[in-house]
Enzyme design. Structure first.
Site, PDB file in Angstrom:
ATOM      1  N   LYS A   1       0.812  -1.211   0.000  1.00 41.05           N
ATOM      2  CA  LYS A   1       0.000   0.000   0.000  1.00 41.05           C
ATOM      3  C   LYS A   1       0.850   1.268   0.000  1.00 41.05           C
ATOM      4  O   LYS A   1       0.430   2.313  -0.461  1.00 41.05           O
ATOM      5  CB  LYS A   1      -0.940   0.012   1.214  1.00 41.05           C
ATOM      6  CG  LYS A   1      -0.222   0.139   2.548  1.00 41.05           C
ATOM      7  CD  LYS A   1      -1.196   0.177   3.718  1.00 41.05           C
ATOM      8  CE  LYS A   1      -1.776  -1.187   4.022  1.00 41.05           C
ATOM      9  NZ  LYS A   1      -0.791  -2.193   4.486  1.00 41.05           N
TER      10      LYS A   1
ATOM     11  N   HIS B   1       1.081  -3.430  14.704  1.00 40.69           N
ATOM     12  CA  HIS B   1       1.630  -2.271  13.993  1.00 40.69           C
ATOM     13  C   HIS B   1       1.622  -1.127  14.985  1.00 40.69           C
ATOM     14  O   HIS B   1       0.563  -0.687  15.419  1.00 40.69           O
ATOM     15  CB  HIS B   1       0.791  -1.936  12.754  1.00 40.69           C
ATOM     16  CG  HIS B   1       1.507  -1.010  11.804  1.00 40.69           C
ATOM     17  ND1 HIS B   1       2.051   0.182  12.218  1.00 40.69           N
ATOM     18  CD2 HIS B   1       1.799  -1.111  10.480  1.00 40.69           C
ATOM     19  CE1 HIS B   1       2.637   0.784  11.180  1.00 40.69           C
ATOM     20  NE2 HIS B   1       2.503   0.005  10.116  1.00 40.69           N
TER      21      HIS B   1
ATOM     22  N   GLU C   1       6.678  -5.633   8.267  1.00 47.85           N
ATOM     23  CA  GLU C   1       5.974  -5.145   7.065  1.00 47.85           C
ATOM     24  C   GLU C   1       6.365  -3.693   6.781  1.00 47.85           C
ATOM     25  O   GLU C   1       5.516  -2.795   6.774  1.00 47.85           O
ATOM     26  CB  GLU C   1       4.463  -5.225   7.285  1.00 47.85           C
ATOM     27  CG  GLU C   1       3.939  -6.623   7.551  1.00 47.85           C
ATOM     28  CD  GLU C   1       2.539  -6.606   8.164  1.00 47.85           C
ATOM     29  OE1 GLU C   1       1.975  -5.513   8.387  1.00 47.85           O
ATOM     30  OE2 GLU C   1       2.018  -7.694   8.442  1.00 47.85           O
TER      31      GLU C   1
ATOM     32  N   GLY D   1       7.004  -0.291   5.009  1.00 47.26           N
ATOM     33  CA  GLY D   1       6.581   0.378   3.781  1.00 47.26           C
ATOM     34  C   GLY D   1       7.475   1.582   3.564  1.00 47.26           C
ATOM     35  O   GLY D   1       8.359   1.598   2.718  1.00 47.26           O
ATOM     36  N   ARG D   2       7.249   2.587   4.401  1.00 46.97           N
ATOM     37  CA  ARG D   2       7.990   3.852   4.347  1.00 46.97           C
ATOM     38  C   ARG D   2       9.503   3.637   4.263  1.00 46.97           C
ATOM     39  O   ARG D   2      10.207   4.340   3.530  1.00 46.97           O
ATOM     40  CB  ARG D   2       7.653   4.599   5.645  1.00 46.97           C
ATOM     41  CG  ARG D   2       7.934   6.060   5.676  1.00 46.97           C
ATOM     42  CD  ARG D   2       7.550   6.590   7.061  1.00 46.97           C
ATOM     43  NE  ARG D   2       6.140   6.517   7.370  1.00 46.97           N
ATOM     44  CZ  ARG D   2       5.215   7.352   6.887  1.00 46.97           C
ATOM     45  NH1 ARG D   2       5.568   8.316   6.071  1.00 46.97           N
ATOM     46  NH2 ARG D   2       3.941   7.225   7.226  1.00 46.97           N
TER      47      ARG D   2
ATOM     48  N   TYR E   1       3.518   6.764   0.467  1.00 54.05           N
ATOM     49  CA  TYR E   1       2.141   7.238   0.587  1.00 54.05           C
ATOM     50  C   TYR E   1       1.923   8.511  -0.246  1.00 54.05           C
ATOM     51  O   TYR E   1       1.374   9.497   0.234  1.00 54.05           O
ATOM     52  CB  TYR E   1       1.772   7.447   2.062  1.00 54.05           C
ATOM     53  CG  TYR E   1       2.000   6.199   2.863  1.00 54.05           C
ATOM     54  CD1 TYR E   1       1.189   5.096   2.691  1.00 54.05           C
ATOM     55  CD2 TYR E   1       3.084   6.089   3.740  1.00 54.05           C
ATOM     56  CE1 TYR E   1       1.420   3.923   3.382  1.00 54.05           C
ATOM     57  CE2 TYR E   1       3.332   4.908   4.437  1.00 54.05           C
ATOM     58  CZ  TYR E   1       2.489   3.837   4.250  1.00 54.05           C
ATOM     59  OH  TYR E   1       2.716   2.677   4.922  1.00 54.05           O
TER      60      TYR E   1
HETATM   61  C1  LIG Z   1      -0.881  -3.649   8.107  1.00 57.04           C
HETATM   62  C2  LIG Z   1       0.179  -2.664   7.726  1.00 57.04           C
HETATM   63  N1  LIG Z   1       1.446  -3.107   7.626  1.00 57.04           N
HETATM   64  C3  LIG Z   1       2.441  -2.294   7.254  1.00 57.04           C
HETATM   65  C4  LIG Z   1       2.215  -0.957   6.964  1.00 57.04           C
HETATM   66  C5  LIG Z   1       3.372  -0.101   6.557  1.00 57.04           C
HETATM   67  O1  LIG Z   1       3.725   0.769   7.558  1.00 57.04           O
HETATM   68  P1  LIG Z   1       4.999   1.694   7.442  1.00 57.04           P
HETATM   69  O2  LIG Z   1       4.909   2.434   6.168  1.00 57.04           O
HETATM   70  O3  LIG Z   1       4.928   2.551   8.644  1.00 57.04           O
HETATM   71  O4  LIG Z   1       6.209   0.819   7.483  1.00 57.04           O
HETATM   72  C6  LIG Z   1       0.913  -0.440   7.109  1.00 57.04           C
HETATM   73  C7  LIG Z   1       0.659   0.987   6.876  1.00 57.04           C
HETATM   74  O5  LIG Z   1      -0.387   1.504   7.041  1.00 57.04           O
HETATM   75  C8  LIG Z   1      -0.133  -1.317   7.489  1.00 57.04           C
HETATM   76  O6  LIG Z   1      -1.396  -0.910   7.587  1.00 57.04           O
END
Ligand SMILES: Cc1ncc(COP(=O)(O)O)c(C=O)c1O
Length: 461
Positions: A65, A194, A269, A271-272, A379
């Site tokens: 995402k 999370h 997990e 993302g950022r 994002y």
């Molecule tokens: C279930 C889940 N995992 C991982 C992430 C990624 O988080 P981050 O970008 O803080 O690493 C998100 C972000 O909303 C999430 O909802």
């Protein structure tokens, strides 16, 4: 050789370069008017290497995402990460790259029935849940699933707290849900959490891992004897000026204390962490306007400039609204010794909400002058829309020549993904069939490990 679409090609950069010099080259060609991103694959590879070096026990499952740009996903798949998918479409996207279902966690605790049916048919087994309703749905649509209970454990401060939406209370709710899962003959294999995206507290990971340990023990008592997965979620920092050293120390220590047994698989997990710094955005000033306003509580008037640029909060800068990002604009041109004057920066739409930076100071900018925004990969793109007729910026991907020699055959990357030479704006020829010298020979131990990931790690050391 698979040939990919023209705009998906990655340009191989020779000689010294950085994202800003690439932007300069594109802009100076005189053919670029729309905003665009420069995506540096090397940043992703370096971050993967850093992750493996600082948290060797934790396997990253990239959160799609955050940025679903195909080239980013392909790069991560080539490095050997897994993927956190929240929907049917995200599962399809990563599976189209050739990612195996075991490398996917369906980490949405509130899933739609049609998405669950698709996941089951696609072979995705690992899923999260945080409620009785979800357990009932899992029993109906994914009875073979390996369940991961998502608990709530919030950082004291986070850019985007997530606990208000997902995660059951580890003390008040989780024991009951574990018992219900056992009664329904569903297999719970692990615990996830999370702490909040852009978490500003590191100790929270220790608290959450402690809760996970307690739930492993409790799970075993109610019949979940095969608990073997801890999922640390996201929350890791991603901008250039940040580091995961401190959070890695907390996590490593807590894992050693609560999960010393190596039979327990640990994933996260992020993302950022992978996406933010790899993307640099360029946008141009297309209009400006001087405004005079009275300073608060005084009769003194101040002149300030409103700059209008060709990307805004309905495009990339949706991150200002939804992700609470504070973006920083840098002029592409040098402004030696020019004064920094009060100004604001606005997007191109006819909506007054479309403000990128409300109050800052910049040297005087001319119409036609380009601005650079770093750390714009997280994002931004997946949420951007062409509202009011302004296109979502295109991505121009680049990689350093030395790194290209290493990654170009890490499947699903292929030679067809790359091109060498030519201008960034015009058509570019395919990579030369004769490969450049490879920096290091791959060392692939007999049938062990993930060969491709190891290859890159070795080469970067
Ligand atoms: C279930 C889940 N995992 C991982 C992430 C990624 O988080 P981050 O970008 O803080 O690493 C998100 C972000 O909303 C999430 O909802």
């Amino acid at each position: 050789m698979k040939v990919v679409e023209e705009e998906q090609r990655i340009r191989v950069m020779e000689g010294p370069w950085d994202a800003v010099s690439v932007i300069r080259e594109i802009v100076e060609s005189g053919q670029q008017e729309d905003p665009f991103y420069v995506f540096d694959l090397g940043e992703v590879v370096a971050r993967y290497h850093k992750w493996k070096a600082t948290m060797p026990r934790v396997e990253p499952f990239y959160a799609v995402k955050c940025n679903d740009d195909k080239l980013l996903l392909t790069t991560l798949a080539a490095l050997g990460t897994g993927f956190d998918c929240a929907s049917r479409a995200e599962i399809e996207t990563v599976q189209q790259l050739g990612v195996r279902p075991e490398r996917i966690i369906f980490a949405n605790p509130a899933k739609m029935a049609s998405h669950m049916r698709h996941a089951a048919a696609a072979g995705v087994r690992t899923v999260t849940f945080d409620s009785e309703t979800e357990l009932m749905k899992l029993k109906q649509y994914m009875p073979e699933a390996k369940l991961v209970i998502r608990i709530r454990c919030d950082a004291a401060e986070a850019q985007c707290p997530l606990g208000i939406k997902f995660g059951c209370d580890p003390v008040a709710d989780a024991p009951r849900l574990l018992k219900l899962a056992a009664v329904l003959q569903l297999e719970v294999v692990g615990v996830s959490f999370h702490v909040g995206s852009g978490a500003r507290e590191t100790a929270v990971y220790a608290r959450a891992i402690h809760f996970a340990r307690a739930l492993f023990d409790m799970g075993a008592c109610v019949g979940h004897v095969g608990m073997r997965l801890v999922d640390l979620g996201g929350g890791f920092p991603g901008n250039h000026d940040t580091s995961i050293d401190e959070v890695a120390e907390v996590i490593n220590e807590a894992l050693e204390l609560h999960f010393p047994e190596r039979s327990v698989q640990v994933i996260a997990e992020p993302g950022r962490y992978f996406a933010a710094a790899a993307y640099t955005l360029a946008a141009v000033v297309h209009s400006k306007r001087e405004v005079v306003s009275k300073l608060e509580d005084s009769d003194v008037a101040e002149t300030s400039t409103m700059y209008y640029i060709n990307d805004g909060v309905y495009g990339s800068f949706n991150c200002v609204l939804y992700d609470h990002q504070h973006v920083v604009a840098e002029p592409l041109r040098e402004h030696d010794d020019e004064p920094l004057l009060p100004c604001s920066i606005w997007g191109p739409s006819c909506d007054s909400l479309d403000c990128v930076i409300t109050d800052t100071r910049m040297p005087p900018l001319a119409v036609g002058e380009w601005l650079v925004f770093r750390d714009m990969g997280a994002y931004t793109l997946p949420v951007a829309s062409p509202f009011n007729g302004f296109p979502v910026p295109r991505v121009r991907a680049v990689i350093d020549h030395g790194l290209w020699g290493i990654v170009k055959e890490l499947w699903p990357l292929t030679e067809g993904h790359f091109m060498i030479g030519g201008r960034m704006t015009g058509p570019q020829r395919e990579a030369s069939p004769s490969p450049p010298p490879v920096l290091l020979e791959p060392h692939i131990p007999n049938g062990q490990q993930n060969h491709r990931a190891l290859f890159v790690e070795c080469a970067l050391k």
